[in-house]
Design a protein around this motif. Structure first.
Motif, mmCIF file in Angstrom:
data_model
loop_
_atom_site.group_PDB
_atom_site.id
_atom_site.type_symbol
_atom_site.label_atom_id
_atom_site.label_comp_id
_atom_site.label_asym_id
_atom_site.label_seq_id
_atom_site.Cartn_x
_atom_site.Cartn_y
_atom_site.Cartn_z
ATOM 1 N N ALA A 103 -3.895 3.318 -8.984
ATOM 2 C CA ALA A 103 -5.118 3.923 -8.456
ATOM 3 C C ALA A 103 -6.325 3.005 -8.685
ATOM 4 C CB ALA A 103 -5.344 5.286 -9.092
ATOM 5 N N LYS A 104 -6.459 2.474 -9.869
ATOM 6 C CA LYS A 104 -7.584 1.577 -10.158
ATOM 7 C C LYS A 104 -7.495 0.298 -9.330
ATOM 8 C CE LYS A 104 -8.225 3.263 -14.847
ATOM 9 N NZ LYS A 104 -7.998 2.989 -16.271
ATOM 10 N N TRP A 146 -6.262 -0.171 -6.352
ATOM 11 C CA TRP A 146 -6.618 0.021 -4.951
ATOM 12 C C TRP A 146 -7.958 0.708 -4.759
ATOM 13 C CZ3 TRP A 146 -0.979 1.408 -3.354
ATOM 14 C CH2 TRP A 146 -0.355 0.258 -2.897
ATOM 15 N N SER A 147 -8.617 1.109 -5.824
ATOM 16 C CA SER A 147 -9.864 1.873 -5.684
ATOM 17 C C SER A 147 -11.005 1.051 -5.079
ATOM 18 C CB SER A 147 -10.300 2.451 -7.026
ATOM 19 O OG SER A 147 -10.664 1.427 -7.922
ATOM 20 N N HIS A 148 -10.951 -0.273 -5.168
ATOM 21 C CA HIS A 148 -12.021 -1.082 -4.582
ATOM 22 C C HIS A 148 -11.851 -1.278 -3.076
ATOM 23 C CE1 HIS A 148 -8.897 -4.066 -5.406
ATOM 24 N NE2 HIS A 148 -9.489 -4.842 -4.529
ATOM 25 N N THR A 204 -9.977 4.834 -0.445
ATOM 26 C CA THR A 204 -10.443 6.062 -1.068
ATOM 27 C C THR A 204 -9.374 6.534 -2.041
ATOM 28 O OG1 THR A 204 -11.665 6.645 0.926
ATOM 29 C CG2 THR A 204 -11.217 8.425 -0.646
ATOM 30 N N VAL A 205 -9.755 6.634 -3.315
ATOM 31 C CA VAL A 205 -8.804 6.972 -4.378
ATOM 32 C C VAL A 205 -9.402 8.059 -5.252
ATOM 33 C CG1 VAL A 205 -7.601 6.078 -6.421
ATOM 34 C CG2 VAL A 205 -7.890 4.614 -4.405
ATOM 35 N N ILE A 239 -4.165 8.254 -2.769
ATOM 36 C CA ILE A 239 -4.722 7.022 -2.227
ATOM 37 C C ILE A 239 -4.655 7.139 -0.712
ATOM 38 C CG2 ILE A 239 -4.470 4.519 -2.053
ATOM 39 C CD1 ILE A 239 -3.059 4.677 -4.843
#
Length: 94
Positions: free
Chosen positions: A21-22, A24-26, A29-30, A39
């Motif tokens: 999650a972290k 792909w968060s940049h 939308t997570v 995600i």
């Protein structure tokens, strides 16, 4: 929509959920907690995850016309990078 689900046996499910999650968060939308997360990918695909002490449950929804096999591979490769100490993990996609 195509739905793929997998139960991935691991005692580190929460850690892998949070790392993915972290990671792909940049870009996407997570939303996540230590126990569950989602995600939203560009193009409409969505990965929902649930972690418990024995496994990481994955639910991947892919729109018609998109390559669900490719999306499963992307998810697997990313989780396996975080699980390098115990991986590769076993994914029983259905």
């Amino acid at each position: 929509m195509s739905l793929s689900v997998a139960r991935v046996p691991t005692a580190s499910a929460s850690r892998y959920l949070q790392q993915l999650a972290k990671h792909w968060s940049h870009k996407m939308t997570v939303v996540f907690t230590p126990e569950e997360g989602t995600i939203d990918f560009p193009g409409g695909s969505r990965l929902a995850m649930r972690a418990d002490s024995e496994s990481l449950d994955l639910e991947l929804t892919v729109p018609e016309g998109e390559d669900s096999g490719r999306m499963r591979e992307v998810v697997e490769k990313h989780i396996d990078r975080f699980a390098f100490r115990e991986g590769p993990l076993t994914y029983d996609w259905k």
